[in-house]
Design a protein around this motif. Structure first.
Motif, PDB file in Angstrom:
ATOM      1  N   ALA A 177      26.397  47.514 108.844  1.00  0.00           N
ATOM      2  CA  ALA A 177      26.443  47.559 110.294  1.00  0.00           C
ATOM      3  C   ALA A 177      25.722  48.796 110.827  1.00  0.00           C
ATOM      4  O   ALA A 177      25.004  48.722 111.833  1.00  0.00           O
ATOM      5  N   ALA A 178      25.909  49.906 110.133  1.00  0.00           N
ATOM      6  CA  ALA A 178      25.226  51.137 110.551  1.00  0.00           C
ATOM      7  C   ALA A 178      23.708  51.012 110.369  1.00  0.00           C
ATOM      8  O   ALA A 178      22.932  51.447 111.220  1.00  0.00           O
ATOM      9  N   ALA A 224      22.011  48.198 110.426  1.00  0.00           N
ATOM     10  CA  ALA A 224      21.519  47.254 111.430  1.00  0.00           C
ATOM     11  C   ALA A 224      21.427  47.918 112.798  1.00  0.00           C
ATOM     12  O   ALA A 224      20.500  47.638 113.574  1.00  0.00           O
ATOM     13  N   ALA A 225      22.374  48.767 113.126  1.00  0.00           N
ATOM     14  CA  ALA A 225      22.345  49.446 114.417  1.00  0.00           C
ATOM     15  C   ALA A 225      21.224  50.479 114.478  1.00  0.00           C
ATOM     16  O   ALA A 225      20.638  50.714 115.530  1.00  0.00           O
ATOM     17  N   TYR A 226      20.933  51.091 113.335  1.00  0.00           N
ATOM     18  CA  TYR A 226      19.897  52.123 113.296  1.00  0.00           C
ATOM     19  C   TYR A 226      18.507  51.519 113.317  1.00  0.00           C
ATOM     20  O   TYR A 226      17.573  52.078 113.886  1.00  0.00           O
ATOM     21  N   SER A 227      18.333  50.359 112.725  1.00  0.00           N
ATOM     22  CA  SER A 227      17.001  49.742 112.612  1.00  0.00           C
ATOM     23  C   SER A 227      16.557  49.094 113.890  1.00  0.00           C
ATOM     24  O   SER A 227      17.216  48.667 114.728  1.00  0.00           O
TER      25      SER A 227
END
Length: 60
Positions: A54-55, A57-60
């Motif tokens: 999740a982290a 995906a949020a960063y990309s």
């Protein structure tokens, strides 16, 4: 995949495995049966990997 992404994924898998073993041993030490301890460790590992992905995906 770049070498950095592969190493990052391997690090996440290693950490998830360590979390699973620790959670399973802790559960077993608290007196639950072996199958319940394995499920506890697997749940902890899945949660850790879910948070990691999740982290990412949020960063990309």
């Amino acid at each position: 995949m770049s070498p950095m992404q592969i190493l990052s994924l391997l690090l996440a898998l290693s950490i998830a495995l360590n979390i699973a073993v620790c959670a399973g041993l802790l559960a077993r030490g608290c007196g639950v049966s072996v199958p319940q301890a394995v499920l506890t460790g697997a749940g902890a590992a899945a949660t850790g990997l879910g948070i990691y992905f999740a982290a990412v995906a949020a960063y990309s």
